[in-house]
Motif scaffolding. Structure first.
Motif, short mmCIF file in Angstrom:
data_model
loop_
_atom_site.label_atom_id
_atom_site.label_comp_id
_atom_site.label_asym_id
_atom_site.label_seq_id
_atom_site.Cartn_x
_atom_site.Cartn_y
_atom_site.Cartn_z
N LEU A 142 0.88 -1.16 0.00
CA LEU A 142 0.00 0.00 0.00
C LEU A 142 0.92 1.21 0.00
CD1 LEU A 142 -2.95 1.11 0.36
CD2 LEU A 142 -2.45 1.17 2.79
N ASN A 143 0.88 2.00 -1.07
CA ASN A 143 1.77 3.16 -1.22
C ASN A 143 3.24 2.77 -1.09
OD1 ASN A 143 -0.53 4.76 -1.44
ND2 ASN A 143 -0.62 5.09 0.76
N GLY A 144 3.60 1.62 -1.65
CA GLY A 144 4.99 1.17 -1.63
C GLY A 144 5.44 0.54 -0.32
N VAL A 145 4.55 0.44 0.67
CA VAL A 145 4.89 -0.14 1.97
C VAL A 145 4.28 -1.54 2.06
CG1 VAL A 145 4.65 0.13 4.47
CG2 VAL A 145 4.91 2.15 3.03
N GLN A 146 5.11 -2.51 2.45
CA GLN A 146 4.61 -3.87 2.61
C GLN A 146 3.65 -3.93 3.79
OE1 GLN A 146 8.01 -6.42 2.98
NE2 GLN A 146 8.67 -6.06 0.89
N LEU A 147 2.56 -4.65 3.62
CA LEU A 147 1.53 -4.73 4.65
C LEU A 147 1.64 -6.01 5.46
CD1 LEU A 147 -1.59 -3.48 2.68
CD2 LEU A 147 -0.03 -2.16 4.10
N LYS A 148 1.32 -5.90 6.72
CA LYS A 148 1.18 -7.08 7.58
C LYS A 148 -0.28 -7.53 7.50
CE LYS A 148 4.75 -5.76 10.87
NZ LYS A 148 5.04 -5.46 12.29
N PRO A 149 -0.55 -8.80 7.80
CA PRO A 149 -1.94 -9.28 7.74
C PRO A 149 -2.89 -8.54 8.67
CG PRO A 149 -0.41 -11.12 8.01
CD PRO A 149 0.39 -9.87 8.12
N SER A 150 -2.37 -8.03 9.78
CA SER A 150 -3.23 -7.36 10.76
C SER A 150 -3.51 -5.90 10.42
CB SER A 150 -2.60 -7.44 12.15
OG SER A 150 -1.34 -6.78 12.14
N ARG A 151 -2.82 -5.36 9.45
CA ARG A 151 -3.06 -3.97 9.02
C ARG A 151 -4.48 -3.88 8.49
NH1 ARG A 151 -3.77 0.15 6.24
NH2 ARG A 151 -2.35 1.77 5.69
N THR A 152 -5.09 -2.70 8.51
CA THR A 152 -6.47 -2.58 8.07
C THR A 152 -6.58 -1.75 6.80
OG1 THR A 152 -6.77 -0.67 9.52
CG2 THR A 152 -7.42 -2.82 10.39
N PHE A 153 -7.59 -2.08 6.00
CA PHE A 153 -7.94 -1.31 4.81
C PHE A 153 -9.07 -0.37 5.16
CE2 PHE A 153 -6.47 -4.79 1.71
CZ PHE A 153 -5.33 -4.09 1.37
N LYS A 154 -9.10 0.77 4.49
CA LYS A 154 -10.20 1.72 4.60
C LYS A 154 -10.74 1.95 3.20
CE LYS A 154 -7.86 3.99 8.36
NZ LYS A 154 -6.78 4.92 8.62
N VAL A 155 -11.94 2.45 3.09
CA VAL A 155 -12.52 2.76 1.78
C VAL A 155 -11.64 3.79 1.09
CG1 VAL A 155 -14.51 3.74 0.59
CG2 VAL A 155 -14.86 2.21 2.52
N GLY A 156 -11.32 3.53 -0.18
CA GLY A 156 -10.50 4.45 -0.97
C GLY A 156 -9.04 4.04 -1.06
N ASP A 157 -8.59 3.07 -0.26
CA ASP A 157 -7.20 2.62 -0.33
C ASP A 157 -6.95 1.93 -1.66
OD1 ASP A 157 -6.55 3.53 2.18
OD2 ASP A 157 -6.70 1.57 3.16
N THR A 158 -5.77 2.17 -2.22
CA THR A 158 -5.34 1.50 -3.44
C THR A 158 -4.12 0.66 -3.08
OG1 THR A 158 -6.13 3.31 -4.81
CG2 THR A 158 -4.56 1.81 -5.81
N PHE A 159 -4.21 -0.65 -3.33
CA PHE A 159 -3.12 -1.55 -2.95
C PHE A 159 -2.70 -2.40 -4.13
CE2 PHE A 159 -7.08 -3.74 -2.16
CZ PHE A 159 -6.85 -5.06 -2.52
N ASN A 160 -1.49 -2.96 -4.04
CA ASN A 160 -0.92 -3.80 -5.09
C ASN A 160 -0.77 -5.23 -4.58
OD1 ASN A 160 -0.54 -1.63 -6.89
ND2 ASN A 160 1.32 -1.06 -5.81
N VAL A 161 -1.03 -6.18 -5.46
CA VAL A 161 -0.87 -7.60 -5.16
C VAL A 161 0.04 -8.18 -6.23
CG1 VAL A 161 -2.03 -9.83 -4.94
CG2 VAL A 161 -3.18 -7.75 -4.15
N ARG A 162 1.18 -8.73 -5.81
CA ARG A 162 2.12 -9.33 -6.76
C ARG A 162 1.90 -10.83 -6.79
NH1 ARG A 162 7.20 -10.91 -5.65
NH2 ARG A 162 7.21 -9.65 -3.77
N LYS A 163 1.47 -11.33 -7.95
CA LYS A 163 1.27 -12.77 -8.16
C LYS A 163 2.09 -13.15 -9.38
CE LYS A 163 -3.35 -13.73 -6.40
NZ LYS A 163 -4.65 -14.27 -6.76
N GLY A 164 3.16 -13.88 -9.15
CA GLY A 164 4.04 -14.26 -10.25
C GLY A 164 4.67 -13.02 -10.87
#
Length: 137
Positions: free
Chosen positions: A33-55
């Motif tokens: 999220l914004n270039g910062v790696q997230l931990k599983p316990s971190r929370t999302f809010k409406v409007g957040d844009t996140f990246n998921v790297r798969k392969g």
């Protein structure tokens, strides 16, 4: 509901099949999220844009609504928008084409004879034979 855990949201939006796989993806640095790696316990809010790297592909998503419950696939677009760049989607298409090879669907695995024929075809000596045929013409 103001916030939802990252691993729960990824599971609920069907990005990952299980919540533990989503948590492992966070721990391995595949969710940012914004270039910062997230931990599983971190929370999302409406409007957040996140990246998921798969392969080789990095998907980009925007949170539209929050839920902790797993949704049917047809309801996901109401909660999550796919904002993935066209270049990443081209990589996905290239990966699909490369993985498909030249075997028709339903043909099963190559037999030993098929494998030998493929090895002969891919070898340099086969290409030399083709060059010899072209020289004779």
């Amino acid at each position: 509901m103001a916030e939802v855990r990252v691993d729960k949201y990824l599971w609920a939006m069907r990005i990952y099949k299980t919540r533990s796989i989503a948590a492992d993806a966070c721990k391995n640095g595949r969710i940012t999220l914004n270039g910062v790696q997230l931990k599983p316990s971190r929370t999302f809010k409406v409007g957040d844009t996140f990246n998921v790297r798969k392969g080789p592909i990095t998907y980009t998503y925007r949170v539209l609504q929050l839920t902790e419950n797993r949704l049917g696939a047809k309801f996901v677009p109401e909660y999550l928008r796919d904002c993935t760049a066209p270049e990443q989607l081209e990589l996905l298409e290239l990966a699909r084409m490369a993985g498909n090879g030249s075997r028709d669907r339903g043909m099963g695995r190559p037999t030993k004879k098929d494998r030998r024929d493929i090895e002969v075809f891919m070898s340099d000596s086969y290409l030399d034979e083709i060059d010899d045929w072209e020289d004779e013409e």
